[in-house]
Design a protein around this motif. Sequence first.
Motif, PDB file in Angstrom:
ATOM      1  N   GLY A 261       0.793  -1.231   0.000  1.00  0.00           N
ATOM      2  CA  GLY A 261       0.000   0.000   0.000  1.00  0.00           C
ATOM      3  C   GLY A 261       0.818   1.271   0.000  1.00  0.00           C
ATOM      4  O   GLY A 261       0.291   2.378  -0.049  1.00  0.00           O
ATOM      5  N   ILE A 275      -5.391  -1.394   0.268  1.00  0.00           N
ATOM      6  CA  ILE A 275      -4.373  -2.314  -0.241  1.00  0.00           C
ATOM      7  C   ILE A 275      -3.683  -3.023   0.915  1.00  0.00           C
ATOM      8  O   ILE A 275      -3.461  -4.245   0.892  1.00  0.00           O
ATOM      9  N   THR A 278      -5.853  -5.717   2.492  1.00  0.00           N
ATOM     10  CA  THR A 278      -5.868  -6.925   1.669  1.00  0.00           C
ATOM     11  C   THR A 278      -4.619  -7.761   1.917  1.00  0.00           C
ATOM     12  O   THR A 278      -4.687  -8.983   2.085  1.00  0.00           O
TER      13      THR A 278
END
Length: 323
Positions: A261, A275, A278
Amino acid sequence: MKKMTLPIKEILNMMVSFDKKYGIPFPVSTEIIYKWALGTDLPKNTDTVIYTGGLYQLVPYIKEFTNYLESIEEAKGTSIIMKFGERFISLTDFFAKIVVNVSKDELEKQYSIIRNIVELIKSTGTDFGYLYDKDMYTGVLLFDYGLKDAFKEHAESVHKNLKESGVKAVITIDPHTTYILKTIYPKILKDFNINVINYLELLYKFKMKPKREIHESFTIHDPCYYARNLNIITQPRELLLNGGVKINEPFRTKELTFCCGSPVETLSPSLSKEIAKTRLEELVLTSDRIITMCPMCNLSLSRVNEKNASIEDISEVLKKIYL
Protein backbone atom coordinates in the motif's frame (compact mmCIF):
# COMPACT_ATOMS: atom_id res chain seq x y z
CA MET A 1 -19.83 9.12 3.18
CA LYS A 2 -17.91 9.78 -0.02
CA LYS A 3 -14.28 10.63 0.66
CA MET A 4 -12.86 13.92 -0.52
CA THR A 5 -10.27 13.95 -3.29
CA LEU A 6 -6.96 15.31 -2.08
CA PRO A 7 -5.31 18.17 -4.02
CA ILE A 8 -2.64 15.88 -5.49
CA LYS A 9 -0.92 18.51 -7.63
CA GLU A 10 -0.53 20.79 -4.62
CA ILE A 11 0.75 17.96 -2.45
CA LEU A 12 3.38 17.06 -5.04
CA ASN A 13 4.42 20.70 -5.44
CA MET A 14 4.68 20.96 -1.67
CA MET A 15 6.93 17.88 -1.52
CA VAL A 16 9.21 19.27 -4.20
CA SER A 17 9.40 22.57 -2.35
CA PHE A 18 10.25 20.86 0.93
CA ASP A 19 12.81 18.65 -0.79
CA LYS A 20 14.63 21.66 -2.19
CA LYS A 21 14.66 23.36 1.20
CA TYR A 22 15.31 20.43 3.55
CA GLY A 23 16.74 17.70 1.32
CA ILE A 24 13.73 15.51 2.16
CA PRO A 25 10.10 15.95 1.04
CA PHE A 26 8.91 16.88 4.53
CA PRO A 27 9.70 19.91 6.71
CA VAL A 28 11.94 17.96 9.04
CA SER A 29 15.44 18.78 10.22
CA THR A 30 18.03 16.52 8.59
CA GLU A 31 19.42 15.98 12.08
CA ILE A 32 16.84 13.20 12.54
CA ILE A 33 18.57 11.19 9.81
CA TYR A 34 21.95 10.90 11.55
CA LYS A 35 21.01 11.42 15.22
CA TRP A 36 20.87 7.64 15.77
CA ALA A 37 24.64 7.43 15.22
CA LEU A 38 25.71 10.10 17.69
CA GLY A 39 27.76 8.48 20.42
CA THR A 40 28.62 5.43 18.32
CA ASP A 41 32.16 4.50 17.33
CA LEU A 42 31.51 4.63 13.59
CA PRO A 43 34.34 6.49 11.84
CA LYS A 44 33.47 9.28 9.45
CA ASN A 45 36.19 9.41 6.82
CA THR A 46 35.98 5.97 5.18
CA ASP A 47 35.48 4.89 1.58
CA THR A 48 32.84 2.31 2.60
CA VAL A 49 29.83 3.58 4.53
CA ILE A 50 26.48 2.43 5.78
CA TYR A 51 23.96 4.50 3.84
CA THR A 52 20.55 4.69 5.51
CA GLY A 53 18.89 7.07 3.06
CA GLY A 54 16.70 8.27 5.92
CA LEU A 55 13.67 6.04 5.33
CA TYR A 56 13.57 4.30 8.70
CA GLN A 57 14.03 7.66 10.39
CA LEU A 58 11.23 9.28 8.38
CA VAL A 59 8.62 6.62 9.20
CA PRO A 60 7.12 8.41 12.27
CA TYR A 61 6.84 11.65 10.28
CA ILE A 62 5.26 9.97 7.26
CA LYS A 63 2.80 8.34 9.65
CA GLU A 64 1.72 11.70 11.11
CA PHE A 65 1.56 13.32 7.66
CA THR A 66 -0.59 10.45 6.38
CA ASN A 67 -2.93 10.71 9.38
CA TYR A 68 -3.38 14.40 8.62
CA LEU A 69 -4.14 13.76 4.95
CA GLU A 70 -6.57 11.02 5.94
CA SER A 71 -8.46 13.53 8.10
CA ILE A 72 -8.79 15.78 5.04
CA GLU A 73 -10.03 12.87 2.92
CA GLU A 74 -12.72 12.11 5.46
CA ALA A 75 -13.79 15.74 5.99
CA LYS A 76 -17.27 16.79 4.94
CA GLY A 77 -17.61 19.36 2.20
CA THR A 78 -14.83 21.04 0.26
CA SER A 79 -13.97 23.88 2.61
CA ILE A 80 -10.82 22.26 3.94
CA ILE A 81 -9.68 21.32 0.45
CA MET A 82 -10.28 24.84 -0.81
CA LYS A 83 -8.56 26.30 2.24
CA PHE A 84 -5.43 24.25 1.84
CA GLY A 85 -5.43 23.45 -1.86
CA GLU A 86 -3.89 26.59 -3.33
CA ARG A 87 -1.76 27.36 -0.28
CA PHE A 88 -0.28 23.93 0.42
CA ILE A 89 3.29 24.92 -0.27
CA SER A 90 3.18 27.78 2.26
CA LEU A 91 2.06 25.55 5.13
CA THR A 92 5.49 24.87 6.57
CA ASP A 93 4.42 26.21 9.95
CA PHE A 94 1.40 23.93 9.99
CA PHE A 95 3.46 20.88 9.14
CA ALA A 96 5.92 21.87 11.83
CA LYS A 97 3.05 21.22 14.25
CA ILE A 98 2.70 17.72 12.77
CA VAL A 99 6.36 17.14 13.53
CA VAL A 100 5.72 17.97 17.18
CA ASN A 101 3.20 15.11 17.32
CA VAL A 102 5.83 12.53 16.41
CA SER A 103 6.40 10.12 19.27
CA LYS A 104 9.94 10.04 20.60
CA ASP A 105 9.43 6.37 21.35
CA GLU A 106 8.53 5.67 17.72
CA LEU A 107 11.59 7.56 16.50
CA GLU A 108 13.81 5.72 18.97
CA LYS A 109 12.39 2.41 17.74
CA GLN A 110 13.55 3.26 14.22
CA TYR A 111 16.96 4.29 15.54
CA SER A 112 17.19 0.98 17.38
CA ILE A 113 16.53 -0.94 14.16
CA ILE A 114 19.38 0.89 12.42
CA ARG A 115 21.73 0.21 15.33
CA ASN A 116 20.79 -3.49 15.15
CA ILE A 117 21.71 -3.49 11.47
CA VAL A 118 25.02 -1.77 12.24
CA GLU A 119 25.89 -4.47 14.77
CA LEU A 120 24.96 -7.19 12.30
CA ILE A 121 27.26 -5.65 9.67
CA LYS A 122 30.05 -5.30 12.22
CA SER A 123 29.78 -9.00 13.03
CA THR A 124 30.94 -9.81 9.47
CA GLY A 125 34.24 -8.06 10.09
CA THR A 126 33.53 -5.50 7.36
CA ASP A 127 35.30 -2.15 7.78
CA PHE A 128 32.85 0.69 7.26
CA GLY A 129 31.93 4.10 8.56
CA TYR A 130 29.12 6.61 8.37
CA LEU A 131 28.58 9.99 6.74
CA TYR A 132 26.63 11.46 9.69
CA ASP A 133 25.24 14.84 8.51
CA LYS A 134 25.99 13.87 4.89
CA ASP A 135 23.77 10.77 4.92
CA MET A 136 21.27 12.06 2.37
CA TYR A 137 17.80 10.92 1.38
CA THR A 138 17.89 9.42 -2.15
CA GLY A 139 14.79 11.18 -3.49
CA VAL A 140 12.93 7.89 -3.97
CA LEU A 141 9.49 9.40 -3.34
CA LEU A 142 10.10 11.94 -6.10
CA PHE A 143 11.02 9.04 -8.37
CA ASP A 144 7.98 6.99 -7.40
CA TYR A 145 5.66 9.91 -8.12
CA GLY A 146 7.21 10.61 -11.54
CA LEU A 147 8.70 14.00 -10.59
CA LYS A 148 11.58 13.48 -13.00
CA ASP A 149 13.21 16.92 -12.95
CA ALA A 150 13.11 17.25 -9.17
CA PHE A 151 14.41 13.70 -8.78
CA LYS A 152 17.28 14.25 -11.23
CA GLU A 153 18.29 17.44 -9.42
CA HIS A 154 18.17 15.64 -6.08
CA ALA A 155 20.16 12.66 -7.41
CA GLU A 156 22.88 14.96 -8.70
CA SER A 157 23.22 16.50 -5.22
CA VAL A 158 23.52 13.06 -3.64
CA HIS A 159 26.14 11.97 -6.17
CA LYS A 160 28.17 15.13 -5.66
CA ASN A 161 28.02 14.61 -1.91
CA LEU A 162 29.22 11.00 -2.18
CA LYS A 163 32.12 11.93 -4.47
CA GLU A 164 33.22 14.81 -2.26
CA SER A 165 33.08 12.48 0.75
CA GLY A 166 35.39 10.00 -0.99
CA VAL A 167 32.82 7.21 -0.87
CA LYS A 168 33.50 4.21 -3.11
CA ALA A 169 31.02 1.70 -1.67
CA VAL A 170 27.78 1.92 0.29
CA ILE A 171 25.91 -0.62 2.40
CA THR A 172 22.19 0.07 2.17
CA ILE A 173 19.53 -1.01 4.65
CA ASP A 174 16.16 -0.81 2.88
CA PRO A 175 14.79 -1.83 -0.54
CA HIS A 176 13.92 1.69 -1.75
CA THR A 177 17.36 3.17 -1.09
CA THR A 178 19.03 0.07 -2.51
CA TYR A 179 17.02 0.15 -5.72
CA ILE A 180 17.55 3.84 -6.34
CA LEU A 181 21.32 3.75 -5.75
CA LYS A 182 21.98 0.42 -7.46
CA THR A 183 19.62 0.61 -10.44
CA ILE A 184 18.35 4.13 -11.12
CA TYR A 185 21.30 6.42 -10.35
CA PRO A 186 23.64 4.59 -12.79
CA LYS A 187 21.05 5.13 -15.54
CA ILE A 188 20.61 8.87 -15.08
CA LEU A 189 23.94 10.07 -13.68
CA LYS A 190 27.24 10.25 -15.52
CA ASP A 191 30.17 8.47 -13.87
CA PHE A 192 28.12 6.96 -11.06
CA ASN A 193 30.41 4.04 -10.22
CA ILE A 194 29.81 3.56 -6.51
CA ASN A 195 29.46 -0.05 -5.44
CA VAL A 196 26.11 -0.73 -3.76
CA ILE A 197 25.32 -3.75 -1.60
CA ASN A 198 22.35 -4.30 0.68
CA TYR A 199 23.09 -5.45 4.21
CA LEU A 200 21.07 -8.66 3.72
CA GLU A 201 23.20 -9.48 0.69
CA LEU A 202 26.30 -8.74 2.74
CA LEU A 203 25.28 -10.97 5.67
CA TYR A 204 24.43 -13.77 3.25
CA LYS A 205 27.72 -13.35 1.36
CA PHE A 206 29.72 -13.81 4.58
CA LYS A 207 27.79 -16.99 5.43
CA MET A 208 26.96 -15.80 8.90
CA LYS A 209 27.05 -18.47 11.58
CA PRO A 210 24.18 -18.29 14.07
CA LYS A 211 24.99 -17.92 17.76
CA ARG A 212 21.68 -19.53 18.63
CA GLU A 213 18.62 -21.11 17.06
CA ILE A 214 15.31 -19.54 18.03
CA HIS A 215 12.81 -22.07 16.59
CA GLU A 216 10.11 -19.47 16.01
CA SER A 217 7.56 -19.32 13.19
CA PHE A 218 6.91 -16.27 10.98
CA THR A 219 5.08 -15.31 7.83
CA ILE A 220 7.44 -13.42 5.54
CA HIS A 221 6.39 -10.42 3.47
CA ASP A 222 8.59 -9.57 0.48
CA PRO A 223 8.84 -5.87 -0.39
CA CYS A 224 8.29 -5.20 -4.08
CA TYR A 225 11.70 -3.66 -4.80
CA TYR A 226 13.58 -6.55 -3.18
CA ALA A 227 11.57 -9.31 -4.83
CA ARG A 228 10.66 -7.84 -8.21
CA ASN A 229 13.65 -5.65 -8.99
CA LEU A 230 16.67 -6.66 -6.91
CA ASN A 231 16.27 -10.43 -6.57
CA ILE A 232 16.83 -10.25 -2.82
CA ILE A 233 14.68 -13.26 -2.02
CA THR A 234 16.92 -16.20 -1.11
CA GLN A 235 19.27 -14.21 1.12
CA PRO A 236 16.83 -13.19 3.89
CA ARG A 237 15.23 -16.62 3.91
CA GLU A 238 18.54 -18.45 4.27
CA LEU A 239 19.61 -16.13 7.08
CA LEU A 240 16.40 -16.93 8.94
CA LEU A 241 16.42 -20.66 8.21
CA ASN A 242 20.01 -20.94 9.48
CA GLY A 243 18.74 -19.71 12.84
CA GLY A 244 16.01 -22.30 13.15
CA VAL A 245 13.19 -20.04 11.97
CA LYS A 246 10.21 -21.68 10.31
CA ILE A 247 9.13 -19.54 7.36
CA ASN A 248 5.49 -19.49 6.34
CA GLU A 249 4.96 -18.33 2.77
CA PRO A 250 1.74 -16.40 2.07
CA PHE A 251 -0.33 -17.05 -1.04
CA ARG A 252 1.43 -14.29 -2.98
CA THR A 253 5.12 -14.40 -2.21
CA LYS A 254 8.65 -13.93 -3.58
CA GLU A 255 8.53 -12.53 -7.15
CA LEU A 256 4.73 -12.58 -7.00
CA THR A 257 4.53 -10.65 -3.76
CA PHE A 258 1.62 -8.26 -3.21
CA CYS A 259 1.91 -4.51 -2.54
CA CYS A 260 1.76 -3.23 1.05
CA GLY A 261 0.00 0.00 0.00
CA SER A 262 3.02 2.30 0.02
CA PRO A 263 4.00 4.92 -1.19
CA VAL A 264 0.51 5.94 -2.29
CA GLU A 265 -0.39 6.82 1.34
CA THR A 266 0.70 10.43 0.84
CA LEU A 267 -1.63 10.86 -2.15
CA SER A 268 -4.55 8.64 -1.14
CA PRO A 269 -4.45 7.33 2.44
CA SER A 270 -7.74 5.50 1.96
CA LEU A 271 -6.53 3.60 -1.11
CA SER A 272 -3.29 2.76 0.67
CA LYS A 273 -5.28 1.41 3.62
CA GLU A 274 -7.43 -0.82 1.43
CA ILE A 275 -4.37 -2.31 -0.24
CA ALA A 276 -2.65 -2.82 3.11
CA LYS A 277 -5.76 -4.49 4.57
CA THR A 278 -5.87 -6.92 1.67
CA ARG A 279 -2.23 -7.82 2.16
CA LEU A 280 -2.39 -8.11 5.95
CA GLU A 281 -5.45 -10.36 5.76
CA GLU A 282 -3.49 -12.56 3.37
CA LEU A 283 -0.43 -12.67 5.61
CA VAL A 284 -2.22 -13.57 8.83
CA LEU A 285 -3.83 -16.59 7.18
CA THR A 286 -0.52 -18.40 7.66
CA SER A 287 0.68 -16.80 10.91
CA ASP A 288 0.00 -13.80 13.14
CA ARG A 289 3.75 -13.18 13.41
CA ILE A 290 4.95 -11.28 10.37
CA ILE A 291 8.44 -10.33 9.22
CA THR A 292 8.89 -7.22 7.10
CA MET A 293 12.09 -6.09 5.39
CA CYS A 294 11.15 -2.52 4.58
CA PRO A 295 10.23 0.41 6.85
CA MET A 296 7.42 1.47 4.52
CA CYS A 297 5.91 -2.03 4.44
CA ASN A 298 6.04 -2.13 8.23
CA LEU A 299 4.32 1.25 8.45
CA SER A 300 1.58 0.37 5.94
CA LEU A 301 0.74 -2.96 7.52
CA SER A 302 0.89 -1.53 11.04
CA ARG A 303 -1.66 1.16 10.11
CA VAL A 304 -4.31 -1.51 9.51
CA ASN A 305 -3.25 -3.99 12.17
CA GLU A 306 -6.58 -4.17 13.99
CA LYS A 307 -6.06 -7.80 15.02
CA ASN A 308 -2.77 -6.98 16.77
CA ALA A 309 -0.59 -9.27 14.72
CA SER A 310 3.11 -9.11 15.56
CA ILE A 311 4.89 -7.18 12.82
CA GLU A 312 8.68 -7.20 13.17
CA ASP A 313 11.51 -5.88 11.07
CA ILE A 314 13.78 -8.71 9.92
CA SER A 315 16.75 -7.13 11.67
CA GLU A 316 15.00 -7.61 15.01
CA VAL A 317 14.79 -11.34 14.36
CA LEU A 318 18.31 -11.63 12.95
CA LYS A 319 19.63 -9.92 16.07
CA LYS A 320 18.27 -12.79 18.18
CA ILE A 321 20.07 -15.30 15.95
CA TYR A 322 23.44 -13.71 15.15
CA LEU A 323 24.25 -11.24 17.93
